[in-house]
Design an enzyme around this catalytic site. Sequence first.
Site, PDB file in Angstrom:
ATOM      1  N   GLU A   1       0.825  -1.214   0.000  1.00  0.00           N
ATOM      2  CA  GLU A   1       0.000   0.000   0.000  1.00  0.00           C
ATOM      3  C   GLU A   1       0.860   1.265   0.000  1.00  0.00           C
ATOM      4  O   GLU A   1       0.636   2.172  -0.805  1.00  0.00           O
ATOM      5  CB  GLU A   1      -0.916   0.025   1.233  1.00  0.00           C
ATOM      6  CG  GLU A   1      -1.955  -1.089   1.305  1.00  0.00           C
ATOM      7  CD  GLU A   1      -2.888  -1.123   0.113  1.00  0.00           C
ATOM      8  OE1 GLU A   1      -3.039  -0.098  -0.570  1.00  0.00           O
ATOM      9  OE2 GLU A   1      -3.459  -2.195  -0.144  1.00  0.00           O
TER      10      GLU A   1
ATOM     11  N   ASN B   1       1.366   3.875  -3.103  1.00  0.00           N
ATOM     12  CA  ASN B   1       1.009   5.290  -2.949  1.00  0.00           C
ATOM     13  C   ASN B   1       2.141   6.211  -3.412  1.00  0.00           C
ATOM     14  O   ASN B   1       1.890   7.205  -4.086  1.00  0.00           O
ATOM     15  CB  ASN B   1       0.673   5.599  -1.487  1.00  0.00           C
ATOM     16  CG  ASN B   1      -0.755   5.221  -1.133  1.00  0.00           C
ATOM     17  OD1 ASN B   1      -1.537   4.824  -1.992  1.00  0.00           O
ATOM     18  ND2 ASN B   1      -1.093   5.335   0.142  1.00  0.00           N
TER      19      ASN B   1
ATOM     20  N   ARG C   1      -8.490   3.272  -8.145  1.00  0.00           N
ATOM     21  CA  ARG C   1      -8.173   3.298  -6.717  1.00  0.00           C
ATOM     22  C   ARG C   1      -9.462   3.319  -5.920  1.00  0.00           C
ATOM     23  O   ARG C   1     -10.489   3.794  -6.398  1.00  0.00           O
ATOM     24  CB  ARG C   1      -7.304   4.516  -6.377  1.00  0.00           C
ATOM     25  CG  ARG C   1      -6.099   4.671  -7.315  1.00  0.00           C
ATOM     26  CD  ARG C   1      -4.793   4.167  -6.724  1.00  0.00           C
ATOM     27  NE  ARG C   1      -4.814   2.856  -6.180  1.00  0.00           N
ATOM     28  CZ  ARG C   1      -4.304   1.774  -6.776  1.00  0.00           C
ATOM     29  NH1 ARG C   1      -3.765   1.847  -7.945  1.00  0.00           N
ATOM     30  NH2 ARG C   1      -4.327   0.615  -6.176  1.00  0.00           N
TER      31      ARG C   1
HETATM   32  N1  LIG Z   1       2.827   9.197  -1.066  1.00  0.00           N
HETATM   33  C1  LIG Z   1       1.787   9.989  -1.354  1.00  0.00           C
HETATM   34  N2  LIG Z   1       1.992  11.170  -2.009  1.00  0.00           N
HETATM   35  C2  LIG Z   1       0.960  12.000  -2.307  1.00  0.00           C
HETATM   36  N3  LIG Z   1      -0.341  11.736  -2.014  1.00  0.00           N
HETATM   37  C3  LIG Z   1      -0.602  10.580  -1.366  1.00  0.00           C
HETATM   38  C4  LIG Z   1       0.426   9.656  -0.999  1.00  0.00           C
HETATM   39  N4  LIG Z   1      -0.141   8.611  -0.355  1.00  0.00           N
HETATM   40  C5  LIG Z   1      -1.469   8.880  -0.315  1.00  0.00           C
HETATM   41  N5  LIG Z   1      -1.769  10.047  -0.922  1.00  0.00           N
HETATM   42  C6  LIG Z   1      -3.113  10.670  -1.042  1.00  0.00           C
HETATM   43  O1  LIG Z   1      -3.966  10.083  -0.057  1.00  0.00           O
HETATM   44  C7  LIG Z   1      -5.110   9.496  -0.694  1.00  0.00           C
HETATM   45  C8  LIG Z   1      -5.549   8.265   0.076  1.00  0.00           C
HETATM   46  O2  LIG Z   1      -4.575   7.204  -0.013  1.00  0.00           O
HETATM   47  P1  LIG Z   1      -5.035   5.686   0.143  1.00  0.00           P
HETATM   48  O3  LIG Z   1      -3.868   4.805  -0.062  1.00  0.00           O
HETATM   49  O4  LIG Z   1      -5.804   5.560   1.412  1.00  0.00           O
HETATM   50  O5  LIG Z   1      -6.096   5.502  -1.045  1.00  0.00           O
HETATM   51  P2  LIG Z   1      -5.805   5.402  -2.621  1.00  0.00           P
HETATM   52  O6  LIG Z   1      -4.359   5.184  -2.889  1.00  0.00           O
HETATM   53  O7  LIG Z   1      -6.415   6.589  -3.260  1.00  0.00           O
HETATM   54  O8  LIG Z   1      -6.635   4.099  -3.031  1.00  0.00           O
HETATM   55  P3  LIG Z   1      -6.180   2.563  -2.733  1.00  0.00           P
HETATM   56  O9  LIG Z   1      -5.006   2.606  -1.828  1.00  0.00           O
HETATM   57  O10 LIG Z   1      -7.379   1.941  -2.088  1.00  0.00           O
HETATM   58  O11 LIG Z   1      -5.885   1.980  -4.033  1.00  0.00           O
HETATM   59  C9  LIG Z   1      -4.672   9.247  -2.124  1.00  0.00           C
HETATM   60  O12 LIG Z   1      -5.762   9.173  -3.030  1.00  0.00           O
HETATM   61  C10 LIG Z   1      -3.768  10.449  -2.385  1.00  0.00           C
HETATM   62  O13 LIG Z   1      -4.530  11.593  -2.690  1.00  0.00           O
HETATM   63 MG   LIG Z   2      -3.301   3.732  -1.881  1.00  0.00          MG
END
Ligand SMILES: Nc1ncnc2c1ncn2[C@@H]1O[C@H](COP(=O)(O)OP(=O)(O)OP(=O)(O)O)[C@@H](O)[C@H]1O
Ligand SMILES: [Mg+2]
Lengths: 146, 106
Positions: free
Chosen positions: A49, A53, A107
Amino acid sequence: MRNELNRVVMRFPSKSINEGLARSGAAAFASQLDPTLDELGDIRTAVSEAVTNAIVHGYKDEIGEVIMTMKLFEGDEIEIVISDKGCGIPDIDQARQPLYTTGGAERSGMGFTIMESFMDSLKIKSAEGKGTTVTMRKRLNTRRYR
Amino acid sequence: MKLIHDMKGGLLTVRLEGELDHHCAMDITARICELIDALLPPRVRLDCSKMPFTDSSGIAVVMRSARAAQGIDSRFTVAGLCAQPMKVLRAAGVDRLVEIEEEVHI
Ligand SMILES: Nc1ncnc2c1ncn2[C@@H]1O[C@H](COP(=O)(O)OP(=O)(O)OP(=O)(O)O)[C@@H](O)[C@H]1O
Ligand SMILES: [Mg+2]
């Protein structure tokens, strides 16, 4: 702070092929504690995860470096720190909400929720335009103290 | 990750073999949706018995495949889930939105 017993660092470009590599690296590092299959699964999931990200959100339109530092502490505790120098998160509380995503149809906004529930603790530090650092800890004990 | 499909008596079985993550998720979703659109099966089963791992990328794969099946009024089920993928799908509440079969009948 507990005594640090071991540390391994992995650095790699933000290419999706490295997601599996990061999971394997974390599983190999954790294996020094003789974890259960469930514990290994939890660690592999949380790492997947955080690394995903960094790749899809942090370095959205570019290739940058992802750094994963794995530490083993006294008391069978593992800490995994995953950081990028990408775009950063403007509102961390909002980003941690289940189902919140800026990622579109591929996502589902569950990454942080999964990291939080599969590990013992999750800390997120981020600055817009500077990058994001995710710190996760988990104490492995089910096998040892069974 | 490998995708193997089989169409028999109105049942399209799609078997995923290997680890499912962001690296392969888009391609896998596209291929499942293409199969559903091309074969128009009354019944779709996603066989996950050879998939030991998924991260949150798999949530969208399952939900988008389910929606594609729903779009042609096909019954969609997920079968043979290992412990780790089950835990991830449960954490996202997918088990309340999609029919999960306990065993794979081959
Ligand atoms: N390393 C990062 N850099 C920039 N933004 C981030 C980062 N990690 C998370 N985010 C932001 O936080 C939000 C939520 O992250 P999360 O991992 O919970 O969900 P997701 O990546 O959108 O979906 P999923 O992980 O279920 O595929 C992301 O959509 C993004 O906007
Ligand atoms: Mg994610």
